[in-house]
Design a protein around this motif. Sequence first.
Motif, PDB file in Angstrom:
ATOM      1  N   ILE A 104       0.870  -1.178   0.000  1.00  0.00           N
ATOM      2  CA  ILE A 104       0.000   0.000   0.000  1.00  0.00           C
ATOM      3  C   ILE A 104       0.897   1.214   0.000  1.00  0.00           C
ATOM      4  O   ILE A 104       1.831   1.315   0.808  1.00  0.00           O
ATOM      5  CB  ILE A 104      -0.908   0.003   1.213  1.00  0.00           C
ATOM      6  CG1 ILE A 104      -1.876  -1.208   1.155  1.00  0.00           C
ATOM      7  CG2 ILE A 104      -1.716   1.299   1.304  1.00  0.00           C
ATOM      8  CD1 ILE A 104      -2.760  -1.340   2.395  1.00  0.00           C
ATOM      9  N   GLY A 105       0.596   2.164  -0.872  1.00  0.00           N
ATOM     10  CA  GLY A 105       1.410   3.372  -0.957  1.00  0.00           C
ATOM     11  C   GLY A 105       0.605   4.566  -1.366  1.00  0.00           C
ATOM     12  O   GLY A 105      -0.596   4.477  -1.604  1.00  0.00           O
ATOM     13  N   CYS A 118      -3.643  10.161  -3.308  1.00  0.00           N
ATOM     14  CA  CYS A 118      -4.496   8.998  -3.025  1.00  0.00           C
ATOM     15  C   CYS A 118      -3.679   7.878  -2.391  1.00  0.00           C
ATOM     16  O   CYS A 118      -2.497   7.681  -2.715  1.00  0.00           O
ATOM     17  CB  CYS A 118      -5.158   8.499  -4.283  1.00  0.00           C
ATOM     18  SG  CYS A 118      -6.212   9.714  -5.091  1.00  0.00           S
ATOM     19  N   LYS A 119      -4.325   7.114  -1.523  1.00  0.00           N
ATOM     20  CA  LYS A 119      -3.728   5.899  -0.940  1.00  0.00           C
ATOM     21  C   LYS A 119      -4.078   4.736  -1.877  1.00  0.00           C
ATOM     22  O   LYS A 119      -5.251   4.451  -2.079  1.00  0.00           O
ATOM     23  CB  LYS A 119      -4.288   5.691   0.471  1.00  0.00           C
ATOM     24  CG  LYS A 119      -3.583   4.608   1.218  1.00  0.00           C
ATOM     25  CD  LYS A 119      -4.166   4.493   2.673  1.00  0.00           C
ATOM     26  CE  LYS A 119      -3.445   3.451   3.473  1.00  0.00           C
ATOM     27  NZ  LYS A 119      -3.989   3.341   4.854  1.00  0.00           N
ATOM     28  N   VAL A 120      -3.076   4.082  -2.361  1.00  0.00           N
ATOM     29  CA  VAL A 120      -3.281   3.060  -3.387  1.00  0.00           C
ATOM     30  C   VAL A 120      -2.698   1.712  -2.914  1.00  0.00           C
ATOM     31  O   VAL A 120      -1.599   1.653  -2.338  1.00  0.00           O
ATOM     32  CB  VAL A 120      -2.612   3.468  -4.721  1.00  0.00           C
ATOM     33  CG1 VAL A 120      -2.830   2.412  -5.775  1.00  0.00           C
ATOM     34  CG2 VAL A 120      -3.145   4.833  -5.175  1.00  0.00           C
ATOM     35  N   GLN A 121      -3.461   0.644  -3.141  1.00  0.00           N
ATOM     36  CA  GLN A 121      -2.987  -0.722  -2.835  1.00  0.00           C
ATOM     37  C   GLN A 121      -2.412  -1.329  -4.100  1.00  0.00           C
ATOM     38  O   GLN A 121      -3.107  -1.435  -5.096  1.00  0.00           O
ATOM     39  CB  GLN A 121      -4.139  -1.568  -2.287  1.00  0.00           C
ATOM     40  CG  GLN A 121      -3.672  -2.933  -1.865  1.00  0.00           C
ATOM     41  CD  GLN A 121      -4.805  -3.786  -1.278  1.00  0.00           C
ATOM     42  OE1 GLN A 121      -5.970  -3.337  -1.206  1.00  0.00           O
ATOM     43  NE2 GLN A 121      -4.484  -4.986  -0.858  1.00  0.00           N
ATOM     44  N   HIS A 122      -1.181  -1.718  -4.030  1.00  0.00           N
ATOM     45  CA  HIS A 122      -0.493  -2.341  -5.168  1.00  0.00           C
ATOM     46  C   HIS A 122      -0.470  -3.878  -4.983  1.00  0.00           C
ATOM     47  O   HIS A 122      -0.032  -4.377  -3.924  1.00  0.00           O
ATOM     48  CB  HIS A 122       0.941  -1.817  -5.265  1.00  0.00           C
ATOM     49  CG  HIS A 122       1.009  -0.342  -5.531  1.00  0.00           C
ATOM     50  ND1 HIS A 122       0.801   0.240  -6.755  1.00  0.00           N
ATOM     51  CD2 HIS A 122       1.281   0.695  -4.673  1.00  0.00           C
ATOM     52  CE1 HIS A 122       0.921   1.536  -6.670  1.00  0.00           C
ATOM     53  NE2 HIS A 122       1.229   1.860  -5.383  1.00  0.00           N
ATOM     54  N   PRO A 123      -0.964  -4.692  -5.999  1.00  0.00           N
ATOM     55  CA  PRO A 123      -0.937  -6.169  -5.875  1.00  0.00           C
ATOM     56  C   PRO A 123       0.487  -6.706  -6.033  1.00  0.00           C
ATOM     57  O   PRO A 123       1.373  -6.007  -6.530  1.00  0.00           O
ATOM     58  CB  PRO A 123      -1.832  -6.617  -7.018  1.00  0.00           C
ATOM     59  CG  PRO A 123      -1.708  -5.547  -8.042  1.00  0.00           C
ATOM     60  CD  PRO A 123      -1.539  -4.241  -7.298  1.00  0.00           C
ATOM     61  N   ALA A 124       0.664  -7.910  -5.589  1.00  0.00           N
ATOM     62  CA  ALA A 124       1.980  -8.549  -5.725  1.00  0.00           C
ATOM     63  C   ALA A 124       2.294  -8.738  -7.216  1.00  0.00           C
ATOM     64  O   ALA A 124       1.419  -8.974  -8.042  1.00  0.00           O
ATOM     65  CB  ALA A 124       2.000  -9.896  -5.030  1.00  0.00           C
TER      66      ALA A 124
END
Length: 198
Positions: A104-105, A118-124
Amino acid sequence: MFMRHKLFSAVTALTISVLFAASAAEAGGKALSCYQQAVVPAVYKTVQERVLVKAASSHTVQKPAVYGYQKRRVLVQPERVTYRTSPAVYQTRHRQVQVQPASIGWEYRIVKGRKTLCKVQHPAVYRTVAEKVMVQRASKVAVRHPAVYGHVKEKVLIQPAQNYVVQQPAVYKTVTRQVLVQPARTVWQPVKVRGCRH
């Protein structure tokens, strides 16, 4: 015997001549019968007889040994075992490898024309990688080679040398020849002469 017969004939003829001469002188010349000497030829006959031309004989003949050829099986190479090395067997397999874990970044984005944090969730993040995997180990395999045979020709004695005797029979032939049966002789035969009576 032939000479004795001739001598007897000559003596007889002489005796008859003397007696005839004496008788003629005593008889006053009138002959009662007359005789003359005549030769009776010899009598022969033809005979056949078997005569030896070649005597019987024998000689020794040597018969040489008789040889032949026969095939014989021989070992050319004995049975043997060799080893063949089988290399290891590998297989390429694919698998997913995680390059980056999920996270999450924060990042800026444009929302309705305005710059927005924005707070963004990055997948593996995963990546497919290939790897070589051994599926069978290297090994040694025994290989059996059977014995190898061949054939050779060899000379063998079939019959040994030997001697034997050959007999040659006697040879005869039949010949024809003349054989004296009765020799020639002189005899007194009566003859007709004028003044003689028989």
